[in-house]
Structure formats: structure tokens, C-alpha cells
Design an enzyme around this catalytic site. Structure first.
Site, short mmCIF file in Angstrom:
data_model
loop_
_atom_site.label_atom_id
_atom_site.label_comp_id
_atom_site.label_asym_id
_atom_site.label_seq_id
_atom_site.Cartn_x
_atom_site.Cartn_y
_atom_site.Cartn_z
N THR A 253 18.43 39.89 -80.44
CA THR A 253 18.14 39.53 -81.83
C THR A 253 17.57 40.72 -82.57
OG1 THR A 253 16.71 38.17 -83.25
CG2 THR A 253 15.92 38.60 -81.03
N SER A 288 7.31 36.39 -82.10
CA SER A 288 7.08 35.04 -81.55
C SER A 288 7.32 35.13 -80.05
CB SER A 288 8.03 34.02 -82.18
OG SER A 288 9.36 34.22 -81.71
N TYR A 290 9.53 33.54 -78.53
CA TYR A 290 10.99 33.64 -78.41
C TYR A 290 11.43 35.10 -78.53
CZ TYR A 290 15.62 34.23 -80.39
OH TYR A 290 16.87 34.70 -80.66
N HIS A 291 11.01 35.77 -79.60
CA HIS A 291 11.42 37.16 -79.80
C HIS A 291 10.93 38.05 -78.66
CE1 HIS A 291 11.69 35.71 -84.08
NE2 HIS A 291 12.82 36.38 -83.99
N LYS A 294 13.19 37.97 -75.70
CA LYS A 294 14.34 38.85 -75.89
C LYS A 294 13.97 40.31 -75.62
CE LYS A 294 17.48 35.88 -77.48
NZ LYS A 294 18.80 35.66 -76.86
#
Length: 503
Positions: A253, A288, A290-291, A294
Site C-alpha cells: 500500500t 495504523s 494495518y499499514h 504491510k
């Protein structure tokens, strides 16, 4: 003419599917009757894994009877692994031997495993590749559907089950997609799947992909990082063990980069420090859990690529918008999901839906947050380009996968203008920003590499917004407006589970 075994045309859907037909026409698809009868049985599936269920339970997420549905959905065939492990070294035909990127035999010789192929980007990608002659297998544990059940959400567009999806695809296209239902965090399942399918490329979408979901509470933060990071490590081990020539195409991302006050390069940055120069991975500033998962993936992939001489491409994707691709509009049963809630819905899609139902577009904070965006039709083409141009062994290619940059305010203005032309009266409101992020900042990201390899972008124009708004208007009665306002605040993330579902 139709044989006695062919289902009749969609006469009973002509009125209900008018917007569907218009959206299909916008991407060049003539919605025609099915051309083949449904297969007597679904493509083979590998046994469902209990791994997702057990990890969800540890994270405080109860799946109830949903997980049993995975195993009961079909008669399941177990792949024998044998005492001696068979190593596959299947290499795709070189792109120069093909007749064109859109030709029906463009992917001849390539076997692509789409991990997370039941999701928003994965489903469109699987169909796009299959339609161009790539042999495709979908691997998915169906957890994205489970998240909707947990939280009380729904796709704006009505999507059918994955087994019905792949049956319909074979019916209308004459092409088969193999289906493996299970969890990539269960290595026994994943290894058997690699051994059975023997992919030349593995396209990895199979992660929890929502920043707000990862920030809801501790349990979902832990689930996101465990699911995403462990799953990717398992995929790399499966490639090493069963398919060492397989090219890993991983969806990252643009959010990995954050919003630095310098230009964002494509993956690597050449710096000079104290008189010495080196090219290093671009610094990561995930915003976050989530980030950050990644970011961890990217570091793990770079290490494994060098250590094991893997072929790896990391695609740092921007925010995807749209619902229609050539293939997803071939039949109503193939339509893609479209999320509008504040947890899984992306900005442009959410704004279109808010405008269509008369809800003010919710701009977080000042609205100066700027990001890279791309049409879902470009997502699938970027994946195809990556598959056709594998990295050399031991190299990790990194591409920034987006086509345009917009601020949140600019997006809202574009949709407001398009909506007014259709008789809507879109309004905008600024709401307190639930995220911890800069609301005004410098942002200039590079994105030339995929274009150099042949990507011809679909830029955001009135015609695209018109077709998207028409689809949204058709299904607007499915919108639950209680799900529109943000319900997850970064600063309020707590150790106890939180339910943001409509009450």
C-alpha cells in the site's frame, strides 16, 4: 439460438438491471445470455482450514457456524503430499511469445494463484487474468464475508457466494477457475495447495486490508498483524519449498510511506551520508496497525528474496475506486462488491454512495489529506503487467501502483459536480478526523515504472463517475445510513472488543 440446456436470457432482470447494463456498456461489455450450461460440479476445492477459526477465537472474534460452512460447502478433495516433496519449477512462456495483452491467449503458459481472490481487488483480477488465457486458481478463507457478518455490514452490490461465482464464470466464459477454500496461515493447507496447483506466479491479496478495522481494539490489531505477517511468511516458505521459480506479486500500500516532506520514490531511495552513497529501501511510516503489517511484509519479503533468490514484486497500491471491469459486468452474478461503510469503504466509493442517498459527504478534518488513486480497471492491468515481467532471482521490484493524486476535498468537489449533472444535490460536511494523520501536507509520489511497462491509465472523468453513480443509485435502497459516519477512532482504540455495527 439457445440449446435446451442453456438458461434463458435475463428477461426478468431487464428493468432491475438497467443501471448494471449501463455500467457494463461503460467498460465495453455487452451483457449477453449465458453461453454454456453450468458445470455438473464446481472446480475442485481443498479442505477448509481451521486456522482462521482458531486465530479469530484467540482474538476474541467468534465465527459461530460460519467456519463449518467452508468445509460443508462442497465435497472436498485432499491433496496428498507424499513422503518425498515434489518441487515444481514451472516457468511461464516469455511475454514476447504472446499475441497481445488483451488476446485470449495472452497468458498462455502462466498459472496464477490469486490469494484472496474472493475480495474486491482479487475477484476482478482473477477474472481479468482468466479471460486472457492465464490458468487461474483462487485461494481464500472467505473471512472478508465473515467480517461483514460480525459487524453488521453489507456490500452495496448484492454478491453471490464464491462457488456460484466461479460456476457462473465458467458458464459465460468457457474458462475454469480452480477454487481452494482454506487459510494461508495453515501451512499444511497452503503447502498442499501449492503442490497441487504448481503456480508460476502467486498474486497475494489475502490480508485484512482495513486500517479502521485494525484500530478498533487490541484483538483486531493482533489479528491483523498475525494474519497478514504470518500469512505472507507462509506464502514465501511455500514458494521456497514447492515452487522456487514462482514469482511472488504482493499487494502493498502507498500508506506504507506515510506523508514525508520529500518526494516519494518507487520503493528505493539513493542517499549520500557523511560522504558515502547507497540505495536503500525508502523509509516507512505506517499510520495504523494495518499499514504497519504491510511495512513488516515488505521487510520480510526483501530479506527472503535476497536469502532464497526469490522473484518478488511489491506493488504499493493507492486507493482503488470503481466497481466495473469488463469481466465483472458480463453477468449479474459476477458483479464485484462495493463497500460504503466507514470501516471497509474507500473514500471515493463512499462519497459516491453518500451523494446518491442524499447523505452529506463526510470529509475527515480539513480535507487536505492527499493520496494516490486508481481505477479498478487499472488495478487488474497492473497485476497482469507484473505477472508478465517477473523480477530476476534475488531481486525485489517495487512499483507505486496509482495513476492520479487527489486531496479529499478535491474528490468531494469532483463528485459534487458529477452528481449535480445527474440531478443530485451533493453536500459536504467536515467531521472530526478519527485518524491520527496530517490534514495538510506535501505529497508528491512517483509512479512511472508501470507506465513504462505499458500501463495506459483510466483517469477519473465524468463518464466514470456517471457510471459509478448510476450503479450506486440502482442499489441505494441497500444502504444503511447508520454505517456511514466514522465509528473507529485511532486514539480510542482499547484492549476490549468493540462493535461498530448498526444497532
Amino acid at each position: 439460438p439457445h440449446s435446451s440446456h442453456t438458461p434463458p436470457p435475463y428477461h426478468h432482470l431487464h428493468i432491475a438491471m438497467s443501471a448494471f447494463t449501463m455500467a457494463a456498456a461503460a467498460v465495453g461489455v455487452n451483457v449477453a445470455p449465458a453461453r454454456r450450461s453450468a458445470a455438473a460440479k464446481t472446480n475442485s476445492a481443498v479442505r477448509a482450514s481451521a486456522g482462521f477459526t482458531s486465530r479469530a477465537a484467540v482474538g476474541g472474534v467468534s465465527l459461530g457456524p460460519a467456519s463449518a460452512k467452508f468445509a460443508a460447502a462442497r465435497t472436498v478433495s485432499i491433496v496428498s503430499r507424499g513422503a518425498a516433496l515434489k518441487v515444481f519449477a514451472v516457468v511461464a512462456e516469455p511475454p514476447k511469445a504472446r499475441t497481445g495483452r488483451d488476446a485470449p491467449d495472452a497468458g498462455k503458459g502462466q498459472k496464477v494463484m490469486v490469494i484472496g481472490g474472493d475480495g474486491y481487488c482479487g475477484w476482478a483480477t482473477a477474472l481479468h487474468l482468466s479471460n486472457r488465457g492465464y490458468e487461474v486458481a483462487i485461494v481464500d478463507n472467505l473471512c472478508r464475508r465473515t467480517f461483514d457478518d460480525q459487524l453488521g455490514f453489507n456490500s452495496l452490490t448484492p454478491i453471490v457466494g464464491i462457488h456460484e461465482r466461479v460456476r457462473k464464470w465458467e458458464q459465460v466464459s468457457g474458462k475454469k477457475i480452480e477454487l481452494y477454500i482454506g487459510d494461508i496461515c495453515d501451512y499444511e493447507f497452503l503447502g498442499a495447495t501449492f503442490e497441487n496447483f504448481a503456480p508460476t506466479a502467486a498474486v497475494h491479496f489475502g490480508e485484512q486490508r482495513s486500517a479502521p478495522y485494525s484500530m478498533m481494539d487490541r484483538t483486531r490489531a493482533v489479528f491483523t498483524q498475525t494474519n497478514n505477517v504470518m500469512g505472507t511468511i507462509n506464502v514465501m516458505y511455500a514458494i521456497k519449498e514447492f515452487a522456487p521459480e514462482c514469482h511472488l506479486v504482493k499487494l502493498g500500500t502507498m500508506g506504507e510511506y506515510g506523508t514525508p516532506n520529500i518526494d516519494i520514490e518507487e520503493g528505493y531511495l539513493t542517499i549520500t551520508h557523511n560522504g558515502r552513497t547507497d540505495t536503500l529501501p525508502y523509509p516507512k511510516q505506517g499510520g495504523s496497525f494495518y499499514h504497519l503489517s504491510k511495512c513488516h511484509d515488505s521487510a520480510n519479503m526483501l530479506f527472503c528474496t535476497k536469502a532464497w533468490k526469490m522473484r518478488t514484486t511489491d506493488l504499493n497500491q493507492g486507493v482503488v475506486y470503481g466497481v466495473a471491469t469488463e469481466e465483472t459486468m458480463m453477468a449479474p452474478e459476477l458483479i464485484n462488491r462495493l463497500d460504503y461503510d466507514a470501516v471497509f469503504g474507500t473514500a471515493l466509493n463512499r462519497f459516491c454512495i453518500q451523494a446518491a442517498v442524499g447523505h452529506p459527504m463526510t470529509i475527515y478534518g480539513k480535507g487536505g489529506q492527499t493520496r494516490g488513486f486508481l481505477d479498478i480497471r487499472d488495478t487488474v492491468r497492473c497485476i497482469q503487467i507484473a505477472c508478465d515481467n517477473p523480477a530476476p532471482p534475488g531481486d525485489m521490484l517495487i512499483y507505486n501502483q496509482f495513476t492520479e493524486q487527489f486531496s479529499v476535498n478535491q474528490l468531494a468537489e469532483l463528485i459534487s459536480t458529477a452528481g449535480q449533472k445527474m440531478g443530485l444535490e451533493p453536500k459536504m460536511i467536515n467531521v472530526p478526523n478519527p485518524r491520527t494523520e496530517l490534514e495538510e501536507h506535501y505529497y508528491n509520489a512517483k509512479n512511472s515504472k508501470l507506465k513504462d511497462l505499458g500501463l495506459e491509465p483510466h483517469y477519473l472523468e465524468d463518464s466514470l463517475l456517471d457510471s459509478l453513480l448510476k450503479v450506486v443509485i440502482q442499489y441505494k435502497d441497500r444502504v444503511d445510513q447508520r454505517l456511514i459516519l466514522p465509528g473507529v477512532n485511532w486514539k480510542e482504540s482499547a484492549s476490549v472488543g468493540k462493535n461498530v455495527a448498526a444497532q
